[in-house]
Design a protein around this motif. Structure first.
Motif, PDB file in Angstrom:
ATOM      1  N   SER A 272       0.865  -1.200   0.005  1.00 33.64           N
ATOM      2  CA  SER A 272       0.143   0.162   0.003  1.00 33.64           C
ATOM      3  C   SER A 272       0.837   1.426  -0.111  1.00 33.64           C
ATOM      4  CB  SER A 272      -0.918   0.197   1.200  1.00 33.64           C
ATOM      5  OG  SER A 272      -1.639   1.268   1.156  1.00 33.64           O
ATOM      6  N   GLY A 273       0.487   2.307  -0.906  1.00 33.83           N
ATOM      7  CA  GLY A 273       1.198   3.446  -0.663  1.00 33.83           C
ATOM      8  C   GLY A 273       0.664   4.290   0.170  1.00 33.83           C
ATOM      9  N   ASN A 274      -0.562   4.119   1.067  1.00 26.79           N
ATOM     10  CA  ASN A 274      -1.027   4.884   2.163  1.00 26.79           C
ATOM     11  C   ASN A 274      -0.079   4.520   3.335  1.00 26.79           C
ATOM     12  OD1 ASN A 274      -2.585   5.669   4.439  1.00 26.79           O
ATOM     13  ND2 ASN A 274      -4.363   4.806   3.420  1.00 26.79           N
ATOM     14  N   GLY A 275       0.783   5.486   3.550  1.00 28.42           N
ATOM     15  CA  GLY A 275       1.595   5.561   4.744  1.00 28.42           C
ATOM     16  C   GLY A 275       1.082   4.988   6.197  1.00 28.42           C
ATOM     17  N   PRO A 276       0.114   5.965   6.525  1.00 25.87           N
ATOM     18  CA  PRO A 276      -0.572   5.871   7.815  1.00 25.87           C
ATOM     19  C   PRO A 276      -1.063   4.505   7.937  1.00 25.87           C
ATOM     20  CG  PRO A 276      -1.044   8.042   7.190  1.00 25.87           C
ATOM     21  CD  PRO A 276      -0.265   7.300   5.993  1.00 25.87           C
ATOM     22  N   LEU A 277      -1.947   3.721   7.076  1.00 22.82           N
ATOM     23  CA  LEU A 277      -2.523   2.651   6.917  1.00 22.82           C
ATOM     24  C   LEU A 277      -1.602   1.375   7.195  1.00 22.82           C
ATOM     25  CD1 LEU A 277      -5.148   0.766   6.580  1.00 22.82           C
ATOM     26  CD2 LEU A 277      -4.338   0.659   4.154  1.00 22.82           C
ATOM     27  N   VAL A 278      -0.290   1.565   6.581  1.00 22.14           N
ATOM     28  CA  VAL A 278       0.651   0.575   6.735  1.00 22.14           C
ATOM     29  C   VAL A 278       1.276   0.764   8.053  1.00 22.14           C
ATOM     30  CG1 VAL A 278       2.930  -0.206   5.956  1.00 22.14           C
ATOM     31  CG2 VAL A 278       1.316   0.483   4.218  1.00 22.14           C
ATOM     32  N   THR A 279       1.555   1.983   8.462  1.00 21.35           N
ATOM     33  CA  THR A 279       2.188   2.128   9.885  1.00 21.35           C
ATOM     34  C   THR A 279       1.045   1.485  10.930  1.00 21.35           C
ATOM     35  OG1 THR A 279       3.018   3.855   9.223  1.00 21.35           O
ATOM     36  CG2 THR A 279       2.826   3.911  11.673  1.00 21.35           C
ATOM     37  N   VAL A 280      -0.269   1.819  10.948  1.00 15.67           N
ATOM     38  CA  VAL A 280      -0.971   1.421  12.017  1.00 15.67           C
ATOM     39  C   VAL A 280      -1.571   0.010  11.781  1.00 15.67           C
ATOM     40  CG1 VAL A 280      -3.695   1.458  12.441  1.00 15.67           C
ATOM     41  CG2 VAL A 280      -2.440   3.736  12.011  1.00 15.67           C
ATOM     42  N   LEU A 281      -1.716  -0.556  10.720  1.00 18.13           N
ATOM     43  CA  LEU A 281      -1.574  -2.120  10.620  1.00 18.13           C
ATOM     44  C   LEU A 281      -0.613  -2.924  11.179  1.00 18.13           C
ATOM     45  CD1 LEU A 281      -3.527  -2.628   7.215  1.00 18.13           C
ATOM     46  CD2 LEU A 281      -4.332  -2.737   9.573  1.00 18.13           C
ATOM     47  N   ARG A 282       0.599  -2.440  10.604  1.00 21.75           N
ATOM     48  CA  ARG A 282       2.103  -3.028  11.124  1.00 21.75           C
ATOM     49  C   ARG A 282       1.994  -3.155  12.773  1.00 21.75           C
ATOM     50  NH1 ARG A 282       7.106  -1.488   7.535  1.00 21.75           N
ATOM     51  NH2 ARG A 282       7.085  -3.074   5.732  1.00 21.75           N
ATOM     52  N   GLU A 283       1.657  -1.703  13.182  1.00 22.91           N
ATOM     53  CA  GLU A 283       1.932  -1.559  14.934  1.00 22.91           C
ATOM     54  C   GLU A 283       0.845  -2.535  15.409  1.00 22.91           C
ATOM     55  OE1 GLU A 283       3.184  -0.107  18.408  1.00 22.91           O
ATOM     56  OE2 GLU A 283       4.165  -0.444  16.459  1.00 22.91           O
ATOM     57  N   ALA A 284      -0.439  -2.527  14.883  1.00 24.93           N
ATOM     58  CA  ALA A 284      -1.301  -3.191  15.654  1.00 24.93           C
ATOM     59  C   ALA A 284      -1.132  -4.783  15.681  1.00 24.93           C
ATOM     60  CB  ALA A 284      -2.778  -2.949  14.875  1.00 24.93           C
ATOM     61  N   LEU A 285      -0.471  -5.171  14.271  1.00 24.64           N
ATOM     62  CA  LEU A 285      -0.508  -6.763  14.317  1.00 24.64           C
ATOM     63  C   LEU A 285       0.985  -6.972  15.358  1.00 24.64           C
ATOM     64  CD1 LEU A 285      -0.636  -7.313  10.463  1.00 24.64           C
ATOM     65  CD2 LEU A 285      -2.363  -7.727  12.454  1.00 24.64           C
ATOM     66  N   ALA A 286       1.968  -6.054  15.287  1.00 23.63           N
ATOM     67  CA  ALA A 286       3.089  -6.190  16.232  1.00 23.63           C
ATOM     68  C   ALA A 286       2.711  -6.284  17.610  1.00 23.63           C
ATOM     69  CB  ALA A 286       4.083  -5.340  15.757  1.00 23.63           C
ATOM     70  N   ARG A 287       1.965  -5.506  17.971  1.00 22.67           N
ATOM     71  CA  ARG A 287       1.461  -5.295  19.549  1.00 22.67           C
ATOM     72  C   ARG A 287       0.886  -6.625  19.690  1.00 22.67           C
ATOM     73  NH1 ARG A 287      -0.917   0.581  20.785  1.00 22.67           N
ATOM     74  NH2 ARG A 287       0.932   2.014  20.160  1.00 22.67           N
ATOM     75  N   ASP A 288      -0.170  -7.006  18.869  1.00 19.29           N
ATOM     76  CA  ASP A 288      -1.073  -8.355  18.924  1.00 19.29           C
ATOM     77  C   ASP A 288      -0.082  -9.629  18.969  1.00 19.29           C
ATOM     78  OD1 ASP A 288      -3.675  -9.493  19.451  1.00 19.29           O
ATOM     79  OD2 ASP A 288      -3.317 -10.313  17.506  1.00 19.29           O
ATOM     80  N   GLU A 289       0.910  -9.619  18.132  1.00 19.91           N
ATOM     81  CA  GLU A 289       1.812 -10.874  17.972  1.00 19.91           C
ATOM     82  C   GLU A 289       2.800 -10.989  19.263  1.00 19.91           C
ATOM     83  OE1 GLU A 289       4.283 -13.732  15.475  1.00 19.91           O
ATOM     84  OE2 GLU A 289       2.081 -12.958  15.571  1.00 19.91           O
ATOM     85  N   ALA A 290       3.159  -9.939  19.771  1.00 23.92           N
ATOM     86  CA  ALA A 290       3.988  -9.765  20.891  1.00 23.92           C
ATOM     87  C   ALA A 290       3.255 -10.151  22.018  1.00 23.92           C
ATOM     88  CB  ALA A 290       4.716  -8.265  20.901  1.00 23.92           C
ATOM     89  N   ALA A 291       1.886  -9.976  22.303  1.00 16.43           N
ATOM     90  CA  ALA A 291       1.442 -10.059  23.362  1.00 16.43           C
ATOM     91  C   ALA A 291       0.975 -11.537  23.451  1.00 16.43           C
ATOM     92  CB  ALA A 291      -0.003  -9.218  23.548  1.00 16.43           C
ATOM     93  N   ARG A 292       0.615 -12.177  22.342  1.00 17.29           N
ATOM     94  CA  ARG A 292       0.185 -13.343  22.168  1.00 17.29           C
ATOM     95  C   ARG A 292       1.452 -14.497  22.156  1.00 17.29           C
ATOM     96  NH1 ARG A 292      -1.269 -15.239  17.741  1.00 17.29           N
ATOM     97  NH2 ARG A 292      -0.799 -13.296  16.409  1.00 17.29           N
ATOM     98  N   GLU A 293       2.337 -14.155  21.625  1.00 16.87           N
ATOM     99  CA  GLU A 293       3.449 -14.960  21.396  1.00 16.87           C
ATOM    100  C   GLU A 293       4.629 -14.959  22.399  1.00 16.87           C
ATOM    101  OE1 GLU A 293       3.229 -17.593  19.349  1.00 16.87           O
ATOM    102  OE2 GLU A 293       1.468 -16.898  18.450  1.00 16.87           O
ATOM    103  N   GLY A 294       4.481 -13.890  23.339  1.00 17.10           N
ATOM    104  CA  GLY A 294       5.420 -13.583  24.347  1.00 17.10           C
ATOM    105  C   GLY A 294       6.761 -13.100  23.799  1.00 17.10           C
ATOM    106  N   THR A 295       6.915 -12.522  22.511  1.00 21.87           N
ATOM    107  CA  THR A 295       8.123 -12.407  21.698  1.00 21.87           C
ATOM    108  C   THR A 295       8.216 -10.707  21.956  1.00 21.87           C
ATOM    109  OG1 THR A 295       9.278 -12.325  19.786  1.00 21.87           O
ATOM    110  CG2 THR A 295       6.989 -11.920  19.613  1.00 21.87           C
TER     111      THR A 295
END
Length: 673
Positions: A272-295
């Motif tokens: 996506s060329g939509n910078g804020p969308l990419v930033t928000v989705l990446r951050e949301a997925l990373a927070r979720d992944e870190a919380a679920r997987e303990g990484t």
């Protein structure tokens, strides 16, 4: 997916032994069971049995699925036509905010998305077993039949149920029909991305009506094209269209995740060329992944970044590496926003030092994927009325590139691609006639899923920005009962309305166009750029979050993203003069007329974007202006306000005092409102 891990009449639950109930819960859990979870279930069973011992009627469900949130409610009780949602805090002395918000969210989800619960009173209850509670808590209902969260001790539950049963006087309903009635969620794109990334099927998180079937059909159609291309060694490109809010980005994420999970060798990527969308989705997925997987969040970010990429980073990597890319399947979101030859060449030569660069962005991106010797697939998601940047190519550059250089590619298009919303130039019309395209109804998403309250919202906003008063007023009558839109001339009133109308963790914030420079006297500075991930994801305690209603986001920050409730702040850059819209740009100390058609379109679309960001409702703030300030006299704003009123909108000051504009509370529960 099991609706609940355990469900039974309360009488059967009371007679069943603890081991059999626990066994059913464990069997349906389907994952490695942690000792903590097992202990929590045993605790809930032991607490509920004595408390419910005198209740011979009703039904009990443990671990009831809330698909949109990817979570499960601890316990749901169905008693005398009322739904009780229980959240346990065993051993807790206090009622923490997160538990209160969570159980409220569960109740809101049931009311909004579970068909069998639409017309039922729903009471969310937090049970803190060690908390000090003075007397039996009151039960106060909002107009839609959802009670404010009740904070109680375990032993107070029977009295609460009895009080509600006596006051509501509802007949019991058929539990099996209630369970089969269907869950029709419309997740935000952040929620959808999190669920898809966790390997949930799109059918679990999207509505189960025609729009979800449309989404599944689109996914299946593209998957079939990918499979055929892979088997036959073909290079293919697909153009997917959709009405505003139909889920084009969701469809793209679904394709990317589905192929990545089931065909890891394809290395599917969402671009996506939509910078804020990419930033928000990446951050949301990373927070979720870190919380679920303990990484660590750093590791989670690294993993997520290979799946969701900024299209410009993908482009720059391809400039520096002339080999075939890692990815065989590339999904381009908002592909019509890729740059023209002039824009791309100018940027590459001045900003990247590639002096001989002479391609449009679509031509270059196809050429990158064309480096594969065997097969590849490009999926282009095409929106209409979304252009807000200079140099955006539209569809024409993609078709011209295919015609000039890539005639050996298979081309699949939506059968709606030739509609006026997507094709606006003669070159594209001609090329769509001349190129060997294969048309498919499955490549068009026809139903808006953005606002579960108002399918007609995008049509209403379209009539407003296109100056069609009568048409707007007519469509607004279809919207107003389900989707509140208020007008105000006072920003503090707008803020108060947003704070009062939102419940649970529902998100709200202020938006304005990037040209709204004379909102500064109101305390809103559009030049102060928001941090998109912080503004969209952080909680109420963070002054930088949308909740604080201090930082205002522009169309560039919010395109492709959503809030539950929005305050739209209107400035004099897009102003009505009593006859039509006029377009202005603030330069230095004065407003200047915008006469160029393209720039007028961008400004109109900026307002189209900010007016369609709210899932549940919005309030529009039109300043009063200041007669002593030549940059914002009242005349710059009064006609805009008058036009919006003529379109059917009402001023907040004229409403009754009840800020919740949801459907009326069922008559049976008015006695305890």
């Amino acid at each position: 997916m099991h609706v609940a891990y355990y469900d039974a009449p309360i009488g059967a639950f009371l007679e069943a032994d603890e081991a059999s109930i626990l066994g059913t819960l464990v069997q349906h859990h389907g994952f490695a069971l942690e000792h903590q979870q097992r202990g929590a279930w045993i605790g809930q069973i032991r607490l509920l049995k004595p408390v419910l011992s005198d209740l011979a009627r009703g039904h009990i469900l443990f671990e009831f699925a809330i698909p949109r949130m990817g979570k499960r409610a601890d316990v749901v009780l169905l008693v005398d036509g009322t739904v009780f949602v229980l959240e346990f805090k065993v051993g807790a002395r206090n009622f923490d905010r997160s538990a209160i918000e969570q159980v409220h969210d569960y109740a809101l989800d049931l009311k909004n998305f579970h068909k069998g619960s639409h017309d039922l009173p729903i009471i969310p209850i937090v049970l803190a077993t060690e908390a000090a509670v003075a007397g039996l808590p009151d039960v106060r209902f909002a107009p839609d039949g959802i009670a404010e969260p009740v904070l109680a001790r375990m032993e107070q539950l029977p009295a609460l149920i009895a009080r509600c049963a006596a006051a509501t006087d509802l007949d019991p309903f058929d539990v099996r029909n209630w369970l089969r009635s269907g869950y029709q969620p419309t997740p935000t794109i952040v929620e959808a991305a999190q669920a898809l990334y966790q390997n949930h099927a799109v059918e679990e998180i999207a509505r189960s009506d025609a729009s979800a079937q449309n989404l599944s059909h689109t996914t299946d159609c593209i998957s079939a094209i990918i499979d055929r291309s892979k088997v036959e060694g073909i290079k293919s490109i697909c153009f997917v269209t959709g009405v505003p809010g139909a889920g084009k980005t969701l469809a793209g994420l679904n394709i990317a995740t589905k192929r990545a999970q089931e065909h890891s060798d394809e290395h599917a990527v969402f671009l996506s060329g939509n910078g804020p969308l990419v930033t928000v989705l990446r951050e949301a997925l990373a927070r979720d992944e870190a919380a679920r997987e303990g990484t660590t969040k750093t590791n989670a970010h690294r993993k997520v970044s290979s799946f969701i990429q900024n299209i410009h980073h993908f482009r720059d990597e391809a400039l520096n590496n002339t080999g075939a890319p890692h990815e065989k399947v590339a999904v381009f979101d908002e592909a019509q926003r890729a740059w023209t030859r002039d824009q791309a060449s100018r940027f590459m030569q001045t900003k990247r030092g590639h002096l001989g660069f002479d391609m449009s962005e679509p031509e270059f991106l196809i050429s990158v994927m064309d480096r594969h010797e065997d097969w590849c697939v490009v999926v282009c998601l095409i929106g209409g009325g979304q252009e807000i940047n200079t140099g955006e190519a539209g569809l024409g550059e993609w078709l011209s590139a295919l015609d000039d250089r890539f005639r050996d590619w298979d081309i699949y298009i939506s059968d709606r691609l030739e509609d006026g919303d997507y094709v606006t130039d003669a070159t594209s019309v001609r090329l769509l006639r001349e190129l060997p395209v294969q048309r498919s109804t499955e490549l068009h998403l026809s139903v808006s899923m953005r606002s579960f309250r108002a399918e007609a919202l995008s049509s209403f906003i379209g009539h407003i920005v296109d100056n069609r008063t009568e048409a707007a007023r007519e469509v607004y009558h279809q919207v107003e009962d389900r989707y509140p839109i208020w007008l105000t001339r006072d920003l503090d009133s707008a803020r108060d309305w947003l704070r009062n109308v939102a419940r649970g963790s529902e998100r709200f914030g202020l938006v304005a166009s990037s040209g709204a420079h004379r909102l500064r006297p109101e305390g809103l500075n559009v030049k102060a750029k928001v941090d998109a991930s912080t503004w969209f994801l952080n909680d109420r305690t963070d002054v930088r979050s949308s909740f604080y209603l201090e930082e205002v986001a522009t169309e560039f920050d919010v395109q492709g993203l959503e809030l539950d409730w929005v305050g739209v702040c209107w400035d004099a850059d897009f102003r009505h003069d009593g006859d039509d819209w006029r377009f202005y740009n603030f330069r230095g100390t004065a407003w200047q007329r915008v006469n160029q058609d393209e720039r007028q379109l961008y400004l109109k679309n900026a307002y189209r974007v900010i007016l369609t960001r709210a899932r549940q409702g919005m309030i529009i703030f039109v300043p009063k202006g200041d007669a002593s300030d030549p940059t914002r006299p009242p005349s710059y704003y009064d006609e805009t306000y008058a036009f919006l009123k003529a379109c059917g909108l009402k001023d907040l000051a004229a409403r009754n005092l009840n800020v919740n504009t949801s459907p009326a509370v069922p008559a049976q529960v008015r006695a305890i409102v």
